[in-house]
Design an enzyme around this catalytic site. Structure first.
Site, PDB file in Angstrom:
ATOM      1  N   SER A 144      37.342  26.196  27.964  1.00  0.00           N
ATOM      2  CA  SER A 144      36.068  26.217  28.678  1.00  0.00           C
ATOM      3  C   SER A 144      34.941  25.903  27.694  1.00  0.00           C
ATOM      4  CB  SER A 144      35.818  27.612  29.271  1.00  0.00           C
ATOM      5  OG  SER A 144      34.498  27.701  29.782  1.00  0.00           O
ATOM      6  N   TYR A 158      35.288  36.918  28.751  1.00  0.00           N
ATOM      7  CA  TYR A 158      35.793  35.593  29.144  1.00  0.00           C
ATOM      8  C   TYR A 158      35.628  34.612  27.990  1.00  0.00           C
ATOM      9  CZ  TYR A 158      36.306  31.184  31.713  1.00  0.00           C
ATOM     10  OH  TYR A 158      36.713  29.941  32.132  1.00  0.00           O
ATOM     11  N   LYS A 162      38.508  32.420  25.898  1.00  0.00           N
ATOM     12  CA  LYS A 162      38.540  30.959  25.799  1.00  0.00           C
ATOM     13  C   LYS A 162      38.398  30.513  24.340  1.00  0.00           C
ATOM     14  CE  LYS A 162      39.375  30.000  30.089  1.00  0.00           C
ATOM     15  NZ  LYS A 162      40.635  29.338  30.481  1.00  0.00           N
TER      16      LYS A 162
END
Ligand code: NDP
Length: 236
Positions: A144, A158, A162
């Site tokens: 991402s 998150y 990533k």
């Protein structure tokens, strides 16, 4: 002359029941790949398999929760039993629950680590022995833009998962290139999927599918290591 480096390749895709995974499955199948689809929602997987089969493509699907190592092994074994080999593994399954750290949603932290990091590693563990035996393979990890820059408060865990995908992909590349196994990391910006409903500038997932196809179709001596793909209007 070989017509296409995608035709007849056996491509396993996790998280293929919606969004980027579904779009990639359809595009690669259209280009002649034999796709093997895994996700938890079997009804959705079956619908994608049916749609691909109805248009002459080759697809099989499995109920796969990537947090369960045995289910990931069954997905890879399903590819080997169904199509004889595993040419490409696309570690795409991912979740992005958003909350500030101070909300202490520890269960969500665990789930993100389990799906986004450990699920990817289970895919590698299941597919690698087959690729080593074949003396060829390609591992594509979906990271991402939030693996490159932080978004906080809200995305701290998150982003960390990533960033881990980024580190893992480069480590895999360094360990596996001498075995003729290519590694690619693709970092999407805002794409219109179930995961990103709140992002107004999101563009269709098919752009990521095309990027994945580009990485796969390169001649075997060409490894696309990394692609970052954003909507043109995205500023983060
Ligand atoms: P979706 O929510 O549409 O797709 C996520 C997929 O992951 C679904 O197929 C879901 O299937 C699957 N999944 C979730 N948990 C599990 C699990 N435990 N086991 C197996 N499969 C699971 O979102 P996207 O298509 O956008 O997400 C795909 C990837 O792209 C993710 O890794 C995400 O982080 C990344 N990404 C997406 C961006 C975007 O803007 N959309 C931006 C940056 C990165 P099911 O629920 O059936 O299991």
């Amino acid at each position: 002359m070989q017509m296409s480096n995608i035709k007849d390749k056996v491509v396993v895709i996790t998280g293929a029941s919606s969004g980027i995974g579904e779009s990639t499955a359809k595009l690669l199948a259209k280009q002649g790949a034999k796709v093997v689809l895994g996700a938890r929602r079997l009804d959705r997987i079956d619908a994608v398999v049916q749609e691909i089969s109805a248009t002459g493509g080759k697809a099989i699907g499995f109920a796969t929760n990537v947090t369960k190592r045995a289910e990931v092994e069954a997905l890879i074994q399903g590819a080997v039993d169904g199509f004889g080999r595993v040419d490409v593994l696309i570690n795409n399954a991912g979740i992005m629950p958003i909350a500030p750290i101070e909300a202490l949603k520890v269960d969500e932290w665990d789930r993100q680590i389990d799906v986004n990091i450990k699920g990817l590693l289970y895919g590698v563990a299941a597919a690698l022995p087959h690729m080593q035996k074949q003396k060829s393979g390609h591992i594509i990890n979906i990271a991402s833009v939030f693996g490159i820059k932080m978004f906080a408060p809200g995305g701290t865990v998150y982003c960390a998962t990533k960033a881990a995908v980024r580190a893992l992909t480069e480590g895999l590349r360094m360990e596996l290139h001498s075995q003729n196994i290519r590694c690619t990391m693709i970092s999407p910006g805002a794409f219109a999927t179930e995961l990103s409903e709140f992002m107004k500038m999101a563009i269709p997932a098919s752009a990521i599918a095309r990027a994945i196809a580009y990485a796969i179709e390169q001649p075997v001596e060409v490894e696309v290591d990394e692609m970052v793909i954003r909507p043109t209007v995205q500023d983060f």
